[in-house]
Scaffold this motif. Structure first.
Motif, PDB file in Angstrom:
ATOM      1  N   VAL A   1       3.538  -2.941  -0.993  1.00  0.00           N
ATOM      2  CA  VAL A   1       4.313  -3.498  -2.101  1.00  0.00           C
ATOM      3  C   VAL A   1       5.387  -2.512  -2.546  1.00  0.00           C
ATOM      4  O   VAL A   1       6.491  -2.904  -2.927  1.00  0.00           O
ATOM      5  CB  VAL A   1       3.382  -3.893  -3.267  1.00  0.00           C
TER       6      VAL A   1
ATOM      7  N   ASP B   1      -4.265  -5.248  -9.112  1.00  0.00           N
ATOM      8  CA  ASP B   1      -5.108  -4.592  -8.109  1.00  0.00           C
ATOM      9  C   ASP B   1      -4.819  -3.095  -8.058  1.00  0.00           C
ATOM     10  O   ASP B   1      -5.746  -2.276  -8.007  1.00  0.00           O
ATOM     11  CB  ASP B   1      -4.871  -5.206  -6.730  1.00  0.00           C
TER      12      ASP B   1
ATOM     13  N   TRP C   1      -2.052  -1.845  -0.986  1.00  0.00           N
ATOM     14  CA  TRP C   1      -0.976  -2.509  -1.726  1.00  0.00           C
ATOM     15  C   TRP C   1       0.077  -1.498  -2.171  1.00  0.00           C
ATOM     16  O   TRP C   1       1.278  -1.798  -2.193  1.00  0.00           O
ATOM     17  CB  TRP C   1      -1.506  -3.215  -2.961  1.00  0.00           C
TER      18      TRP C   1
ATOM     19  N   GLN D   1      -0.983  -8.370  -7.579  1.00  0.00           N
ATOM     20  CA  GLN D   1      -0.944  -7.119  -6.825  1.00  0.00           C
ATOM     21  C   GLN D   1      -0.857  -5.912  -7.760  1.00  0.00           C
ATOM     22  O   GLN D   1      -1.490  -4.882  -7.514  1.00  0.00           O
ATOM     23  CB  GLN D   1       0.235  -7.114  -5.851  1.00  0.00           C
TER      24      GLN D   1
END
Length: 497
Positions: A65, A104, A61, A101
């Motif tokens: 991201v 996480d 991520w 996210q």
């Protein structure tokens, strides 16, 4: 880790002690291992160290991201439904403290940090020939996880003792008293101390590809110095010194062909300084994404319902913008290795949200990979976390920014990157800061660095749509983490959230 069968030892934290009020009660010792009495052999240290490395695979991520947050890519996903709303919010710069996210990233990077702390807590239990190098690897990994957290969330809750991150696990109950570092610069200072110690312990070369080297620690230290230089310009000189050393040591070279870097044979090659290793030999599912041994971001970045050569399909996230594709000039060989035009090649595919027909070619699922379980979650594509080209460009930047600039040296580094990109020496440019930063965008597009480069250089405002100064430099700390630690007031939320 890729090409290695890894068995992660599960450590039981608590040992139940039975007591009785009569002599007839039998005290039966637990058969489970006691984490405080574990480190008795070299293999014990190796098993725990592999467990620390394992959390690197959960950094997918961070890369994807982070790219979506920049001006390089759109969130993408399902064009008909709000697919991945947390990623859509980040793309639109409307972050919130319940973003899944972001949570996480917070909890998985802290898990890695705490695993490193577990090994370092018992670093002096026994001695053996490879111990110094193992401790150096653990220090590097702790620094890596901490740096990832600092980039996203700023000052961090850390156990600190005598100006260092304490070699101790953060255990249940300590979250109620632990404090955040006073500033981001203080966090960088702690990370730098770990890396400086690691450099003195690590081997220059390793017997297995996944193990970090002295050069990796030097390279990461140079990067941390560049981030620290946002708050202390003297750090540019420190960055130049350590990055120049990586280059002059001569242990790394640029791959001759840029397009080869991101194919499977290009993994752990000469131009790679540190890679997160992935494999497709073990299946995974959505109920535990961090359990995947594969690169989850690859499947998420694949073209939706793609039919065509070379690649498999995916979920259609992280799609490059037309503007990002347009900055490559004629003759730049990196464009075709970075930008995949589905319209030009696919037999058929389903467009992504905000469709540009463009995809991140560096990290697309390749045909022929096993893809056990959900094949979009188990791709074996390694993440090239630190490349030699990155080091050359960081060194160029540091040399033009330091108190006594060395533009000639900076231009030499920039020329190496440009010459490889065009396959000739006729496309060289002046080593201005603007040119170097633009070259970083071209060279590293799709690799998760752009947003943080814009923030640390003060160029995010006006470049990223919707970016709000004095707010979007950092992301909000997940609310549930603040609440579980009883730290809504004690830690406070990042500014603007």
């Amino acid at each position: 880790m890729k090409n290695y069968k890894i068995y992660i030892t599960a450590f039981i934290i608590a040992m139940v002690t039975l007591t009785a009020c009569s002599d007839d009660f039998i005290d039966v010792p637990s058969r489970n291992p006691n984490s405080d009495d574990f480190f008795k052999t070299e293999q014990d240290y190796q098993d725990v160290l592999i467990g620390v490395y394992d959390l690197l695979q959960a950094s997918f991520w961070n890369v994807m991201v982070g790219e979506i947050a920049s001006d390089n890519t759109l969130a993408g996903g399902d064009p008909d439904n709000i697919d991945g709303p947390a990623m859509q919010d980040i793309d639109n710069m409307v972050h919130n403290d319940v973003n899944e996210q972001l949570r996480d990233i917070w909890r998985w990077m802290y898990a890695g940090l705490n695993r490193a702390n577990y090994m370092l807590e018992f670093r002096d239990n026994i001695d053996f020939d490879t111990k110094n190098d193992m401790i150096g690897q653990a220090l590097f990994l702790r620094a890596y996880f901490t740096f990832e957290l600092a980039k996203w969330f700023g000052p961090l809750p850390l156990l600190v003792e005598n100006g260092r991150i304490k070699n101790k696990r953060m255990q249940f109950g300590e979250q109620f008293t632990i404090s955040r570092t006073a500033t981001i610069a203080d966090t960088y200072t702690l990370i730098e101390a770990d890396l400086i110690e690691a450099i003195g312990l690590l081997n220059t070369t390793q017997d297995l590809e996944y193990k970090v080297t002295k050069g990796a620690a030097q390279s990461l230290l140079g990067k941390v110095y560049l981030y620290h230089a946002t708050f202390d310009a003297a750090k540019y000189t420190d960055a130049a010194t350590v990055l120049d050393q990586v280059i002059s040591d001569g242990n790394y070279t640029l791959a001759s062909n840029f397009g080869d870097i991101f194919e499977h044979p290009g993994e752990n090659a000469a131009g790679s300084i540190f890679e997160v290793q992935y494999t497709d030999v073990e299946g995974a599912g959505f109920d535990c994404l961090q359990c995947s041994e594969g690169n989850v971001a690859v499947g998420f970045s694949g073209v939706r319902e793609y039919v065509g050569p070379t690649f498999d399909s995916g979920y259609g996230f992280n799609t490059p913008t037309a503007e990002a594709a347009s900055i490559f000039t004629t003759g730049d060989l990196r464009k075709d290795a970075t930008i995949f035009d589905a319209e030009a090649i696919a037999t058929s595919y389903q467009p992504s949200r905000g469709e540009t027909k463009l995809y991140n070619r560096k990290y697309l699922p390749r045909k022929g990979d096993l893809g056990l379980g959900d094949n979009n979650l188990t791709n074996p594509n390694n993440y090239r976390a630190i490349r030699y080209a990155d080091v050359l460009l960081m060194a160029a930047e540091a040399n033009v920014q330091k108190s006594a600039p060395d533009v000639t040296k900076a231009k030499g580094y920039l020329d190496l990157v440009r010459d490889r990109a065009f396959g000739n020496t006729t496309n060289r440019i002046d080593a201005t800061l603007e040119n170097i930063l633009q070259e970083r965008r071209l060279e590293l597009m799709g690799e998760g660095h752009r947003f943080f480069d814009l923030v640390r250089t003060g160029n995010a405002d006006g470049t990223i749509d919707g970016f709000t100064p004095n707010k979007n430099e950092l992301f909000p700390i997940p609310l549930i983490e603040l609440e579980l630690a009883g730290a809504v007031e004690r830690w406070g939320q990042n500014p603007g959230y």
